[in-house]
Design an enzyme around this catalytic site. Sequence first.
Site, PDB file in Angstrom:
ATOM      1  N   CYS A  92     -21.213   5.871   2.571  1.00 28.83           N
ATOM      2  CA  CYS A  92     -20.104   5.073   3.077  1.00 28.83           C
ATOM      3  C   CYS A  92     -20.208   5.054   4.605  1.00 28.83           C
ATOM      4  CB  CYS A  92     -18.774   5.692   2.643  1.00 28.83           C
ATOM      5  SG  CYS A  92     -17.350   4.808   3.293  1.00 28.83           S
ATOM      6  N   LEU A  93     -20.722   3.965   5.139  1.00 31.75           N
ATOM      7  CA  LEU A  93     -20.906   3.840   6.584  1.00 31.75           C
ATOM      8  C   LEU A  93     -20.677   2.380   6.943  1.00 31.75           C
ATOM      9  CD1 LEU A  93     -21.831   5.289   9.211  1.00 31.75           C
ATOM     10  CD2 LEU A  93     -24.169   4.656   8.627  1.00 31.75           C
TER      11      LEU A  93
END
Length: 200
Positions: A92-93
């Site tokens: 999750c970026l």
Amino acid sequence: MSNIAFNRLQRECKEVVTNSEISETGIMIEILNENLTEIKGHIRGPPDTPYAGGMFDLDIKIPDQYPFSPPSVKFATKIWHPNVSSQTGVICLDILKDQWAASLTLRTVLLSIQALMCTAEPKDPQDAVVAKQYMDKPQVFKATAEYWTLKFAKGTLPVNADYQARVDKLKDMGVREEEAISVLSCNNWDLNRATVYIFS
């Protein structure tokens, strides 16, 4: 993939491979095919983090629309981190999703992932179980992340004998080591709860 994209990607790969500043931070890539659509990334766990001493592999897939679409990047090495799925390695970026810009490069992506390993964002988790542990039981989180680094990323810290004993107990009951580690980690190393979870 267009010629423009291919040429740009060649430059980006060269930048990562030849830049001494990047290799000093422990970032490397391996090109897996001639058209540069599949790349293996390697990130050394940053010092002063639970990942220190480990070597983490990333699967990088470059889309045809690159650089207008972000590369797909996930951890191939299992890692215990709030912003990475402990099961699938999905990261999750924001720059890999809606904050991607065509000006970003492979180098930026790899450095951003390494920075994420230093400073987790538990309020925007990919793995809710890990994030909860990170916030509620920071010591357990740290010990678990270190244990995973040792087991899956060839870490160099001495093994946590207490955790290893619990994993061995589950292995004696016929549970695969990887599953034992995963279930114990998700249950804050409570052997009873982990056993109930596996056998119920």
